[in-house]
Every structure is written in structure tokens, then in C-alpha cells.
Design a protein around this motif. Structure first.
Motif, PDB file in Angstrom:
ATOM      1  N   THR A  26       0.836  -1.188   0.000  1.00 47.52           N
ATOM      2  CA  THR A  26       0.000   0.000   0.000  1.00 47.52           C
ATOM      3  C   THR A  26       0.879   1.248   0.000  1.00 47.52           C
ATOM      4  O   THR A  26       2.024   1.220   0.447  1.00 47.52           O
ATOM      5  N   ARG A  27       0.327   2.337  -0.484  1.00 52.75           N
ATOM      6  CA  ARG A  27       1.095   3.579  -0.551  1.00 52.75           C
ATOM      7  C   ARG A  27       1.491   4.048   0.849  1.00 52.75           C
ATOM      8  O   ARG A  27       2.633   4.454   1.093  1.00 52.75           O
ATOM      9  N   GLY A  28       0.537   3.996   1.774  1.00 52.48           N
ATOM     10  CA  GLY A  28       0.825   4.419   3.138  1.00 52.48           C
ATOM     11  C   GLY A  28       1.867   3.541   3.803  1.00 52.48           C
ATOM     12  O   GLY A  28       2.733   4.020   4.532  1.00 52.48           O
ATOM     13  N   ARG A  66       5.507   4.757   5.146  1.00 49.50           N
ATOM     14  CA  ARG A  66       5.861   4.541   6.544  1.00 49.50           C
ATOM     15  C   ARG A  66       7.175   3.783   6.659  1.00 49.50           C
ATOM     16  O   ARG A  66       8.031   4.114   7.471  1.00 49.50           O
ATOM     17  N   LYS A  67       7.365   2.775   5.805  1.00 54.36           N
ATOM     18  CA  LYS A  67       8.591   1.969   5.850  1.00 54.36           C
ATOM     19  C   LYS A  67       9.804   2.806   5.434  1.00 54.36           C
ATOM     20  O   LYS A  67      10.843   2.773   6.082  1.00 54.36           O
ATOM     21  N   VAL A  68       9.679   3.550   4.340  1.00 51.74           N
ATOM     22  CA  VAL A  68      10.786   4.384   3.855  1.00 51.74           C
ATOM     23  C   VAL A  68      11.104   5.470   4.875  1.00 51.74           C
ATOM     24  O   VAL A  68      12.274   5.738   5.163  1.00 51.74           O
ATOM     25  N   LEU A 113      13.057   4.057   7.765  1.00 48.43           N
ATOM     26  CA  LEU A 113      14.435   3.752   7.370  1.00 48.43           C
ATOM     27  C   LEU A 113      15.284   5.016   7.309  1.00 48.43           C
ATOM     28  O   LEU A 113      16.431   5.036   7.764  1.00 48.43           O
ATOM     29  N   VAL A 114      14.723   6.079   6.748  1.00 45.00           N
ATOM     30  CA  VAL A 114      15.456   7.335   6.626  1.00 45.00           C
ATOM     31  C   VAL A 114      15.726   7.925   8.013  1.00 45.00           C
ATOM     32  O   VAL A 114      16.851   8.330   8.314  1.00 45.00           O
ATOM     33  N   LEU A 115      14.697   7.956   8.850  1.00 44.87           N
ATOM     34  CA  LEU A 115      14.881   8.507  10.201  1.00 44.87           C
ATOM     35  C   LEU A 115      15.843   7.644  11.010  1.00 44.87           C
ATOM     36  O   LEU A 115      16.641   8.165  11.782  1.00 44.87           O
ATOM     37  N   GLY A 116      15.781   6.357  10.827  1.00 41.77           N
ATOM     38  CA  GLY A 116      16.700   5.471  11.529  1.00 41.77           C
ATOM     39  C   GLY A 116      18.136   5.704  11.093  1.00 41.77           C
ATOM     40  O   GLY A 116      19.053   5.680  11.907  1.00 41.77           O
TER      41      GLY A 116
END
Length: 58
Positions: free
Chosen positions: A32-34, A38-40, A43-46
Motif C-alpha cells: 500500500t502507498r501508506g 511509513r517503511k521508507v 528507514l530514513v529517520l533510523g
């Protein structure tokens, strides 16, 4: 005129929904788009805010 509580989905009838769910479970990537956003985002914030552990030499 629709019958209340009764709906038809051609994607579900063809098995597209089940296939997408199976792919998402095996790969760990949401379809899903959401879910993808959320996953990307996590990952970026992590990557930005992760604390790197320094190894101590003995």
C-alpha cells in the motif's frame, strides 16, 4: 440500488488481493502507498538519528 452489507470486488475475485498480501509478507515490503511511505520514512529517520556503537579496544 445497492444491497446494504453486500459488495463485490473484482480484484478479490481474481485473487489479486491475496497475491499482494503474500508478496508483502514474504518480502517484508508493504504494497500500500501508506505502508511504503511509513517503511521508507522509518528507514530514513533510523539512518539519520541512529546512534552508532563505538567498539572499545581491550
Amino acid at each position: 440500488m445497492k444491497i446494504p452489507g453486500l459488495s463485490f470486488s473484482w480484484k478479490r475475485a481474481l485473487g489479486i488481493t491475496a497475491m499482494k498480501q503474500k508478496v508483502a509478507r514474504t518480502t517484508g515490503i508493504p504494497t500500500t502507498r501508506g505502508g511504503i511511505e511509513r517503511k521508507v520514512g522509518s528507514l530514513v529517520l533510523g539512518a539519520l538519528f541512529s546512534k552508532k556503537k563505538k567498539r572499545r579496544k581491550r
